[in-house]
Design a protein around this motif. Structure first.
Motif, PDB file in Angstrom:
ATOM      1  N   UNK A   1       0.842  -1.191   0.000  1.00 36.10           N
ATOM      2  CA  UNK A   1       0.000   0.000   0.000  1.00 36.10           C
ATOM      3  C   UNK A   1       0.876   1.239   0.000  1.00 36.10           C
ATOM      4  N   UNK A   2       0.239   2.381  -0.225  1.00 40.39           N
ATOM      5  CA  UNK A   2       0.928   3.672  -0.226  1.00 40.39           C
ATOM      6  C   UNK A   2       0.371   4.480   0.938  1.00 40.39           C
ATOM      7  N   UNK A   3       1.228   4.832   1.880  1.00 37.65           N
ATOM      8  CA  UNK A   3       0.787   5.577   3.054  1.00 37.65           C
ATOM      9  C   UNK A   3       0.861   7.074   2.773  1.00 37.65           C
ATOM     10  N   UNK A   4      -0.226   7.781   3.108  1.00 45.54           N
ATOM     11  CA  UNK A   4      -0.285   9.217   2.810  1.00 45.54           C
ATOM     12  C   UNK A   4      -0.170  10.067   4.071  1.00 45.54           C
ATOM     13  N   UNK A   5       0.231   9.458   5.183  1.00 45.42           N
ATOM     14  CA  UNK A   5       0.389  10.202   6.428  1.00 45.42           C
ATOM     15  C   UNK A   5       1.809  10.677   6.647  1.00 45.42           C
ATOM     16  N   UNK A   6       2.067  11.170   7.860  1.00 43.10           N
ATOM     17  CA  UNK A   6       3.388  11.663   8.238  1.00 43.10           C
ATOM     18  C   UNK A   6       3.604  11.380   9.721  1.00 43.10           C
TER      19      UNK A   6
END
Length: 314
Positions: free
Chosen positions: A246-251
């Motif tokens: 998956x691609x994580x879009x958080x920080x």
């Protein structure tokens, strides 16, 4: 691709307006946590996104806007534990807010879209094996009708968690204690129509009816979306992790929950400051894009193979 929103922060609680703005704009900018000058531009169009997995302790800010997620297969990983404010200082009340929120989310989205997480488990003078089992039963009685399973994990000590949890005087958990707890948890879960799996744990508990989890779950997204996904295991996670890529879009260091066990928050004061400085209209979760930053378009190719036939559907 599958979007993870997010292992690094609680987007549902603190950044829901920003997230829905990003869906409307059709893209998001994500800074590389290993190289701060590299930024990925990630498409959020329904044609590119094959599913969204939310990780949250409080989805209340999103409940009134679930209809905006209809173009996407999605589900929530909802962490709900028996810890008090000594461990989870900034969460609202369990009985007054979070348990009703879990139930309402399930009623609105469907029980297959809400996974209960009781994690991470640790022991201390207050939080004993008996304490966990007693309150796991209390929660299971209230949540069993609203979800299919509970995913559990045991605390992993990172430098930041060891520092942040020093005041709790945590005891080392033995393999025998883990087995005892999972045997009791499994029995309780069965009484309320749930099954249990473990997140990124090496210990084998199949003889207790406890399997290994895939928290970013290809099969769950296939069932919700009605299509096959050609996606492999996420090689960026630990070897015990069964998650799909998956691609994580958080920080990191952007969650305001302040949970002492959190591996994604090194500095709670820094995280609180970033929450306050956040701009919902920004394409990036926190901060600004500077002249030295390099933005690259991330390739967005759907992983869908074909529509499931009637014989494939569960």
């Amino acid at each position: 691709m599958i979007i993870s929103a997010s292992r690094r922060t609680d987007i549902s609680t603190y950044y829901s307006e920003w997230f829905f703005n990003r869906l409307r704009e059709g893209y998001v900018l994500v800074r590389n946590p290993m190289n701060a000058r590299q930024i990925s531009r990630i498409s959020l169009s329904p044609e590119a996104v094959d599913g969204i997995v939310f990780w949250t302790k409080n989805p209340v800010p999103m409940l009134s806007r679930l209809g905006e997620l209809e173009p996407y297969p999605y589900y929530f990983q909802f962490t709900l534990t028996a810890y008090g404010r000594d461990v989870e200082p900034n969460l609202p009340g369990k009985n007054g807010v979070l348990i009703p929120a879990f139930q309402e989310l399930s009623r609105m989205a469907g029980r297959e879209r809400v996974v209960w997480r009781y994690a991470p488990i640790f022991l201390s003078d207050r939080y004993t094996v008996d304490y966990h089992c007693r309150y796991f039963r209390v929660l299971a009685a209230k949540l069993g009708e609203y979800t299919e399973k509970c995913t559990v994990s045991f605390l992993d000590f990172y430098r930041s968690t060891a520092r942040n949890m020093r005041s709790l005087h945590i005891r080392e958990m033995t393999a025998a204690q883990q087995r005892e707890m999972m045997e009791r948890f499994s029995e309780i879960a069965g009484e309320y129509g749930l099954y249990i799996d473990t997140c990124s744990e090496a210990i084998s508990l199949e003889d207790l009816g406890v399997s290994h989890a895939s928290c970013v779950d290809r099969e769950r997204l296939e069932r919700i979306g009605g299509y096959r996904l050609n996606v492999g295991r996420d090689r960026n996670q630990r070897k015990e992790c069964g998650c799909a890529a998956s691609v994580d879009i958080g920080a990191y260091d952007t969650c305001g929950n302040g949970c002492l066990y959190c591996y994604a928050t090194d500095s709670p004061p820094r995280a609180a400051e970033r929450v306050r400085a956040h701009r919902p209209d920004s394409p990036i979760l926190f901060g600004t894009v500077g002249p030295e930053d390099v933005i690259r378009e991330r390739e967005a190719v759907s992983l869908r193979e074909q529509q499931l036939s009637l014989f494939d559907l569960p």
